[in-house]
Scaffold this motif. Structure first.
Motif, PDB file in Angstrom:
ATOM      1  N   ALA A  94      33.031  38.563  40.737  1.00 36.71           N
ATOM      2  CA  ALA A  94      34.104  37.828  40.059  1.00 36.71           C
ATOM      3  C   ALA A  94      34.249  36.445  40.646  1.00 36.71           C
ATOM      4  N   LEU A 141      41.236  41.864  43.130  1.00 38.46           N
ATOM      5  CA  LEU A 141      39.889  42.182  42.636  1.00 38.46           C
ATOM      6  C   LEU A 141      39.015  42.688  43.777  1.00 38.46           C
ATOM      7  N   LEU A 160      35.980  48.272  40.816  1.00 41.06           N
ATOM      8  CA  LEU A 160      35.136  47.115  40.487  1.00 41.06           C
ATOM      9  C   LEU A 160      33.926  47.014  41.412  1.00 41.06           C
ATOM     10  N   SER A 172      34.129  40.370  31.526  1.00 44.44           N
ATOM     11  CA  SER A 172      35.551  40.216  31.220  1.00 44.44           C
ATOM     12  C   SER A 172      36.038  38.862  31.726  1.00 44.44           C
ATOM     13  N   ALA A 229      40.077  43.280  34.331  1.00 45.20           N
ATOM     14  CA  ALA A 229      38.713  43.039  34.820  1.00 45.20           C
ATOM     15  C   ALA A 229      37.848  44.282  34.694  1.00 45.20           C
ATOM     16  N   SER A 230      38.480  45.443  34.645  1.00 46.29           N
ATOM     17  CA  SER A 230      37.753  46.703  34.836  1.00 46.29           C
ATOM     18  C   SER A 230      37.462  47.449  33.529  1.00 46.29           C
ATOM     19  N   ILE A 235      32.981  39.012  35.965  1.00 49.89           N
ATOM     20  CA  ILE A 235      34.430  38.801  35.790  1.00 49.89           C
ATOM     21  C   ILE A 235      34.734  37.337  36.103  1.00 49.89           C
ATOM     22  N   PHE A 253      37.984  34.542  36.160  1.00 51.30           N
ATOM     23  CA  PHE A 253      39.413  34.232  36.005  1.00 51.30           C
ATOM     24  C   PHE A 253      39.595  32.718  36.060  1.00 51.30           C
TER      25      PHE A 253
END
Ligand SMILES: NC(=O)c1ccc[n+]([C@@H]2O[C@H](COP(=O)([O-])OP(=O)(O)OC[C@H]3O[C@@H](n4cnc5c(N)ncnc54)[C@H](O)[C@@H]3O)[C@@H](O)[C@H]2O)c1
Length: 257
Positions: free
Chosen positions: A14, A31, A9, A142, A236-237, A92, A94
């Motif tokens: 993120a 991450l 990443l 993502s 995420a990747s 990214i 979350f």
């Protein structure tokens, strides 16, 4: 590119909500270990700052803590704007902050119903919409939301109708976002953990239940937060470019029996 390179990443930014502790901290750490710079978002700033510092020291990645109440709709676009300003982009996102609460459905108050749905479901909508709006206009990304196996099964013996409902909502909402954006470069998936030994499950009232839960889990134990980092990095990747609108259950076998 080799498969291990696809999991990296590096150069990605993120954010993780509810990242001061527990599952969110483990996701944020994973991450960063995979190379991402990470915004640690939580309502508890002091704890988030400690976590951000620890992750930066352990991984050498850039981190920053943000005090955000994710249940406030306006905070979602503000967070995206702030992270982009501080880190130079957002690839990214979350949405992981959540709560648990047990009460028989016939006794559940309107206040407790709203508190649960606001945090576990509405906040995930606000965050996914805000991050998605940015990503749709800025090269894709993502988004990964924390669901739960409780979105597919009804836990026993504890009564938690509002929790189960919120998580079923998160899973199906994320599939709906994922399908809408599937051909526009933004992937949306859920990670649905089984019982994980975090502070969420450490309360006195849950003490007698912990052994029972381990006993009905095929692996005969609760999971550790770090056991969710692998699926987080995968989703995420670029190792998961064909995975979207899906629910990834990680539960020691619980939902299979
Ligand atoms: N622990 C489990 O067994 C388990 C299982 C399945 C799903 N989950 C889900 O995983 C997620 C994380 O759970 P956990 O066990 O790490 O919980 P936790 O209680 O250890 O951590 C939750 C974090 O969210 C933060 N938070 C709470 N309200 C917030 C708000 N309004 N705004 C911003 N941050 C807020 C808290 O400060 C805390 O740092 C939750 O969505 C939970 O439902 C947990």
């Amino acid at each position: 590119m080799s498969i291990m390179d696809k999991f990296r990443l590096d150069g990605k930014v993120a954010y993780v909500t509810g990242a001061a502790q527990g599952i969110g901290e483990a996701l944020a750490t994973g991450l960063a270990e995979a190379g991402a710079d990470v915004a640690v978002v939580d309502i508890n700033l002091e704890k988030a700052e400690g976590t951000a510092k620890n992750i930066a020291e352990a991984t050498g990645r850039k981190t920053k803590a943000y005090a955000v109440d994710v249940t406030v709709a306006e905070n979602a676009p503000k967070l995206v704007e702030q992270v982009v300003a501080d880190f130079g982009g957002l690839h990214i996102a979350f949405h992981n902050a959540g709560m648990a609460h047990n009460v028989p459905s016939e006794d559940l108050s309107v206040e407790d119903w709203h508190r649960m749905i606001n945090l576990n479901m509405h906040a995930v909508f606000f965050g996914t919409q805000a991050a998605g709006r940015y990503m749709l206009e800025n090269g894709g990304g993502s988004i990964v939301n924390t669901g739960s196996m409780s979105g597919s099964i009804v836990n026993v013996p504890q009564p938690q109708i509002h929790y189960n409902t919120s998580k079923a909502g998160v899973v199906h909402m994320s599939k709906s976002f994922g399908v809408e954006w599937a051909d526009r470069g933004v992937r949306v998936n859920t990670i649905s953990p089984g019982y994980i030994g975090t502070e969420l499950l450490q309360s006195e009232e849950l003490a007698p239940l912990r052994d029972e839960w381990a006993g009905v889990t095929p692996q005969r134990r609760l999971g550790r937060p770090d056991e969710l980092a692998g699926i987080a990095v995968y989703l995420a990747s670029d190792a998961s470019t064909y995975a979207t609108a899906s629910d990834f259950i990680v539960d020691g076998g619980y939902t299979a029996v």
